[in-house]
Design an enzyme around this catalytic site. Structure first.
Site, PDB file in Angstrom:
ATOM      1  N   ASP A  31      -8.814  -8.700   3.769  1.00  0.00           N
ATOM      2  CA  ASP A  31      -8.607  -7.614   4.732  1.00  0.00           C
ATOM      3  C   ASP A  31      -9.763  -7.512   5.714  1.00  0.00           C
ATOM      4  O   ASP A  31     -10.629  -6.646   5.557  1.00  0.00           O
ATOM      5  CB  ASP A  31      -8.436  -6.284   3.981  1.00  0.00           C
ATOM      6  N   GLU A  54     -13.213  -2.296  11.694  1.00  0.00           N
ATOM      7  CA  GLU A  54     -12.968  -1.426  10.536  1.00  0.00           C
ATOM      8  C   GLU A  54     -14.002  -1.627   9.438  1.00  0.00           C
ATOM      9  O   GLU A  54     -14.579  -0.663   8.930  1.00  0.00           O
ATOM     10  CB  GLU A  54     -11.565  -1.693   9.993  1.00  0.00           C
ATOM     11  N   GLU A  97       0.821  -1.216   0.000  1.00  0.00           N
ATOM     12  CA  GLU A  97       0.000   0.000   0.000  1.00  0.00           C
ATOM     13  C   GLU A  97       0.859   1.271   0.000  1.00  0.00           C
ATOM     14  O   GLU A  97       0.583   2.241   0.691  1.00  0.00           O
ATOM     15  CB  GLU A  97      -0.944  -0.004   1.197  1.00  0.00           C
TER      16      GLU A  97
END
Length: 843
Positions: free
Chosen positions: A386, A414, A307
């Site tokens: 993820d 998240e 990332e």
């Protein structure tokens, strides 16, 4: 402050029931729960060879304060047995106990951090393999007492794995995007001030250490994996040292995330090549200073070449080269390197049928197996993508035979409701931990990979992204704290039952009332399946907005970009083809028995069907339903379950203290409304895409709903909403001043629940009122950004969509309903629709 004063400070705050003490409230037991057990209770606490500031000293004083709180008894603390005619609570290390009494009890069988607990006979005996183990034993005993459990016990217990770490994604700087805690929904950082430095006020640190020690978490990484090199500044060195000092009495060792490019961006070198001698020497100096300041430093956590983060691949070095560079600098000190396997290309070509982010971990790390130093642990997310609501276990766990591994879980929600939705996570985690990877055709549970039983690597274990903040609830929600508690319990013993863990947490957090425990248990155990149902099911992942806040619905955001969380949905079919035969080959990364199961639709379970297979919407699942009808049914079922949560919580009014009761009632009511936003958005999106109607005629059919844009508007104007499906009929209304939306009701006379769906964006606090025939039914304010911890939105979308409901409203046919909105700042008092619902009807 000295450890005893920290304990006293934490307990003093807990009396207000604001959540700061979590499950360590030590609430006084009623006489009916002690049952005469106090008559022969110990009269003193003996801590053998305890030194101030060490975990054994902490254990003694925690016992003293806890017993005073739970039982109302004041016990003195001493460091030796002086009166053998009275009963005592003896807490000691194994060595100290043996030195004092000549031998250990027969049942003592301990490894590092393990403890023995016995309350049989005259004395209660707590023996730790080390001081940390003794502290864990003290917390275990207090947990029993706090739950009214006076059963006689005598047993040893040991950790399943040595690594039990929290990962705290705290930023030094408040960058205005992620804030001081990335993916943090419980307030600002307890470590950093937001302007680049360790906080002056670190009073929350030992309070967190206390919570972590009570669940046997033995380490914490204190900064974001997207690390800022300035953590290594001289001023921050002093702060890091102080953080370590404050955690040390609780047996919690600190670790640090490192930015791979620090030698260049912070140290002034020309390179950060891990094989460059100058770079190696620079990092050696950093490590040596770290251990000089923090002798018990646990180690480093490294995110590299993922990332956009720098890493060894920049210099055509391997990931093992990078990990081993760090490992060698701390090996002489006993430190370890946690090297994240979260390495992938976030700029992938989504039009390439064979491209697959899920393959990345195995592709990057399989060929490096056996090349990592012994003190390197590869930290692997539980699934290949993820932290999604449902993923298969990462195939990397069955691939690295010569490399130590730890699993990465996420306590912070998240993708799973950001602490605004009740989602109890252990049942999800246990689908991963219990999964049989079938290594070499033998039973190989993921948990047995982590503890070393499968591959013989004893250095491994559990990590979790925790992301606590300065909010007194720590995570932003009292009920979400059950996930932090359960992480520690499962990291110690992954075979524990999720429901039993929840029962313990509930009794410790909310008291021993049966109705409280049963209500919280039922809601919590239903919460993950419900969330999966109304967000994304069949293995399609959480259909959230991956390009913005990871919160509300936006299924279109999954595709047409390089992030790799693709659904490949079109007008005819949906799902990733991960077969070896025709797809990305991801199924083939598993061991042969598992690979064969996932290769075929006939043997792939429904809950992972769209993870492994691209199929038509009309494909018939094992359940007998088509994929599209399953979507419709599941989203309605999930929202219906969430709609029950507020009413069930309401039954606990008066049984839970007002502060925590109202806090959670607001969130559960919000969740019930937001689940409808999710339900409608996902169903509408796939109804449009597929053209296939719901056989039950629910999708697009809302007989109790009145669209705001269809009402008589004064000061309000219609606007399009993006994504369109996050508004009923794709539009809302907004005002720049004061607006009214009026309509004449055409429903039979009766009592209804009146619900208003609107949008609450940052940038202002609009005010609203709703009236019937000129009489005000209710008022409210668009202030959710101050009441919910989720990442806020500045747009009209699925993140900002929200509902307010007024219950039991008498309505007559012909009543005029008027909603009035007053804009504030950039918040234009947006409205979506009004629902006039017969009692018991979910819109």
């Amino acid at each position: 402050m000295r450890p005893l004063l920290w304990i006293a400070s934490a307990l003093a705050v807990a009396r207000a029931e604001d959540g700061l003490d979590g499950w360590l409230r030590y609430a006084r037991l009623r006489d009916c729960h002690t049952g005469g057990q106090l008559d022969d209770f110990a009269t003193s606490i003996v801590a053998l060879n305890a030194t101030e500031g060490a975990p054994l000293h902490t254990a003694a004083h925690e016992l003293q304060v806890g017993i005073q709180g739970i039982l109302g008894l004041e016990l003195d603390v001493s460091d030796s047995v002086t009166d053998k005619d009275t009963s005592s609570i003896i807490v000691a290390t194994a060595q100290a106990y043996e030195d004092e009494f000549g031998s250990l009890p027969e049942a003592v069988d301990l490894i590092e951090d393990g403890f023995y607990l016995s309350n049989k006979g005259d004395d209660t005996v707590i023996i730790g393999s080390n001081e940390r183990g003794a502290l864990y034993g003290a917390f275990e005993y207090l947990s029993m007492l706090a739950q009214g459990n006076f059963d006689e016990v005598a047993y040893s217990t040991n950790p399943d794995a040595p690594i039990r770490w929290a990962n705290q994604w705290d930023n030094l700087w408040d960058n205005g995007t992620h804030g001081p805690v990335e993916r943090g929904y419980g307030g600002v950082s307890i470590f950093y001030d937001g302007v680049g430095h360790v906080r002056e006020d670190l009073s929350r640190v030992p309070m967190l250490g206390r919570l972590l020690a009570s669940i046997r978490v033995n380490g914490i990484v204190i900064n974001n994996v997207n690390a800022d090199p300035t953590i290594l500044s001289e001023r921050n060195w002093d702060g890091v040292e102080e953080i370590a000092n404050l955690f040390r009495p609780w047996g919690v060792r600190i670790g640090m995330s490192l930015n791979f490019a620090s030698p260049q961006t912070f140290g002034g070198l020309d390179s950060f090549d891990p094989l460059d001698d100058q770079v190696i020497d620079w990092w050696q100096g950093i490590s040596d200073e770290m251990y000089e300041r923090v002798p018990d430093f646990a180690g480093y956590l490294v995110k590299a070449n993922s990332e956009g983060q720098p890493g060894p691949l920049t210099y055509n070095r391997t990931l093992a080269d990078g990990a081993n560079m760090f490992a060698k600098t701390i090996a002489p000190h006993g430190g370890i390197v946690m090297f994240r396997a979260f390495v992938y290309n976030h700029l992938a070509d989504w039009t390439d049928w064979h491209a697959d982010r899920a393959n990345a971990a195995v592709e990057f790390f399989a060929e490096l197996d056996g090349q990592f130093d012994d003190n390197v642990v590869v930290q692997i997310k539980y699934g290949p993508i993820d932290f999604q609501v449902r993923e298969p276990v990462s195939p990397l766990f069955s691939t690295l035979r010569e490399t130590a591994m730890a699993i990465e879980l996420q306590v912070t929600q998240e993708y799973l409701g950001q602490q605004c939705h009740l989602v109890y996570l252990p049942p999800l985690w246990q689908t991963i931990l219990d999964f049989d990877l079938r290594v070499d055709g033998q039973e190989s549970r993921t948990r047995d990979v982590l503890n070393g039983n499968v591959f013989g690597k004893k250095l491994g274990g559990y990590t979790a992204v925790t992301n606590v903040g300065m909010d007194p609830t720590w995570l932003g929600s009292h009920l979400s704290m059950s996930n932090l508690y359960a992480f520690g319990r499962l990291a110690w013993d992954p075979t524990l039952d999720s429901g039993a863990i929840l029962d313990d947490w509930t009794r410790l957090t909310f008291g021993l009332g049966r109705s409280v425990r049963e209500t919280i248990r039922a809601m919590s155990l239903e919460s993950w399946p419900a969330y999966e149902n109304y967000t994304g099911n069949l293995g399609i992942q959480t259909l959230t907005d991956i390009l913005y806040t990871h919160y509300g619905p936006n299924p279109a955001s999954q595709d047409n970009n390089g992030w790799g969380q693709w659904t490949r949905a079109d007008g005819d079919s949906i799902g990733m083809d991960r077969t070896v035969r025709n797809g990305t080959g991801n199924a083939g990364q598993y061991q042969p028995e598992v690979a064969a199961r996932y290769e075929e639709t006939e043997t792939t379970p429904d809950d992972l069907m769209l993870w492994f297979h691209h199929v038509p919407y009309t494909f018939e699942l094992h359940s007998g339903k088509t994929v599209i009808q399953h979507f419709y049914d599941a989203h309605y079922a999930g929202a219906e379950t969430a709609a029950t949560f507020p009413k069930r919580w309401e039954t606990l009014r008066g049984r839970v203290d007002d502060e925590r009761f109202e806090h959670e009632l607001y969130r559960l009511t919000y969740q019930a409304g937001h689940s409808l936003v999710w339900r409608d958005a996902i169903n509408e999106f796939y109804r449009n895409l597929s053209g296939i109607p719901d056989v039950h005629d629910r999708v697009r059919h809302h007989p109790w709903r009145i669209e705001a844009e269809d009402m008589t508007l004064d000061g309000y104007v219609p606007v399009d909403v993006e994504p369109a499906e996050t508004a009923s009929q794709y539009r809302a209304v907004v005002t720049n001043g004061t607006g009214t939306a009026a309509t004449t009701l055409d429903f039979p006379d009766g009592t209804y629940n009146l619900a208003v769906n609107y949008y609450d964006v940052v940038g202002g606090n609009a005010t609203y009122s709703v009236a019937l025939d000129g009489k005000t039914v209710g008022t409210w304010q668009g202030d959710a950004e101050f009441r919910l911890g989720k990442f806020p939105s500045e747009f009209l979308d699925g993140h900002s969509a929200i509902r307010v409901t007024f219950e039991g409203v008498p309505i007559r046919r012909g009543d005029e309903l008027v909603v009035t909105g007053v804009a504030d700042g950039s918040e234009q008092a947006p409205l979506d629709y009004v629902s006039v619902l017969p009692l018991g009807v979910v819109d």
